[in-house]
Design an enzyme around this catalytic site. Structure first.
Site: not given
Length: 307
Positions: A85, A116
């Site tokens: 953004e 992960e």
């Protein structure tokens, strides 16, 4: 490090939602809403630490450093969302704020099993973007112990980058390996262990603050207007026009004309309208003011710089 999950606040059973499976849809969403109200208060307690991180990010931006988000699963996706953004909202380059997620692009849409669990992958991803000591690395992990994030933060520390930990459990591993720890403790989740809920909401609120406050700190906002917005589509072109109108008081026709003459840069258009400067002059004055519209206007008003 993979044991004793039950000791984590985010993994505990929420006593307020024990019978949620017996409730009506309206009752369920009311319970969720009540739990969500706790999130902003948890974030409020961390404002001093969030502000410390913002100060470091501003320093980094002023020396061409970058903000790097590092996370897995929901945490990684939130970092990528916030990073994505920044270019349209604040006119940054795609390299200024970067989101990294365990498992890479594939992990944006679906779970990548085991991604992960590797410290080495976190290190490798930071090496791939050529991390430097000028950068800021924010490790995001609700549990506070994700190996991908721990490995990345340790590597960042070793090369001299500033590190920030964002998690939702006190005394978590990443808080001990980061320069700054931001720990909004939101309590047990509505569904035990589902950290995409309150923990994810808290993380999103913090990331919003980190980028928004930092961008304000480097002149990307005038008053409360996003004056570095990129006009990449019709909606944003219209927004740019309205920003210029609100900042200067001119009508739509003049705002449209000056925006075109300013190469669709609201900052420059505002200076051109408020000072009578040409495009070249306004651009130069803005640069002298470090990108701050208000500062550039003050310089001109004080007679220090005259078009």
């Amino acid at each position: 490090m993979l044991n004793n999950l039950e000791q984590l606040t985010t993994e505990k059973v929420n006593l307020e939602t024990l019978n949620i499976d017996e409730k009506s849809p309206l009752e369920i969403v009311k319970v969720i809403n009540e739990e969500d109200k706790k999130v902003a208060l948890a974030v409020e307690k961390e404002l001093p630490n969030i502000a410390k991180a913002v100060e470091k990010i501003i320093e980094a931006f002023k020396t061409n450093g970058r903000l790097i988000y590092l996370g897995a699963g929901t945490s990684g996706r939130l970092g990528i969302l916030d990073a994505a953004e920044c270019p349209p909202t604040f006119g940054t380059s795609k390299e200024q704020v970067i989101g990294l997620i365990a498992g890479g692009r594939e992990a944006l849409l679906e779970a990548v099993e085991g991604a992960e669990d590797s410290k080495e992958e976190g290190i490798k991803d930071l090496k791939n973007i050529k991390l430097t000591s000028q950068d800021i690395v924010v490790g995001i992990a609700a549990s506070g112990r994700t190996p991908y994030v721990v490995g990345g933060l340790n590597y960042a520390n070793n090369i001299g980058a500033t590190t920030v930990a964002l998690c939702c459990n006190k005394d978590a591993v990443i808080t001990r390996v980061a320069d700054i720890a931001i720990v909004p403790v939101v309590g047990p989740e509505v569904i035990a262990g589902s950290t995409r809920l309150k923990s994810g909401t808290a993380q999103k609120l913090v990331l919003n603050m980190l980028t928004t406050a930092s961008m304000i700190g480097v002149g990307k906002v005038y008053k409360n207007l996003m004056v570095d917005v990129q006009t990449t589509n019709e909606k944003l072109e219209d927004r740019s026009k309205r920003i210029v109108m609100m900042a200067t008081g001119v009508g739509e026709i003049e705002a449209t004309e000056i925006l075109k003459n300013s190469n669709y840069q609201p900052k420059v258009a505002i200076l051109m309208i408020n000072t009578g400067c040409s495009f070249v002059e306004a651009t130069a004055k803005l640069q002298e003011a470090g990108g701050f519209v208000k500062k550039a206007l003050e310089y001109i008003k004080e007679g220090e710089e005259i078009c």
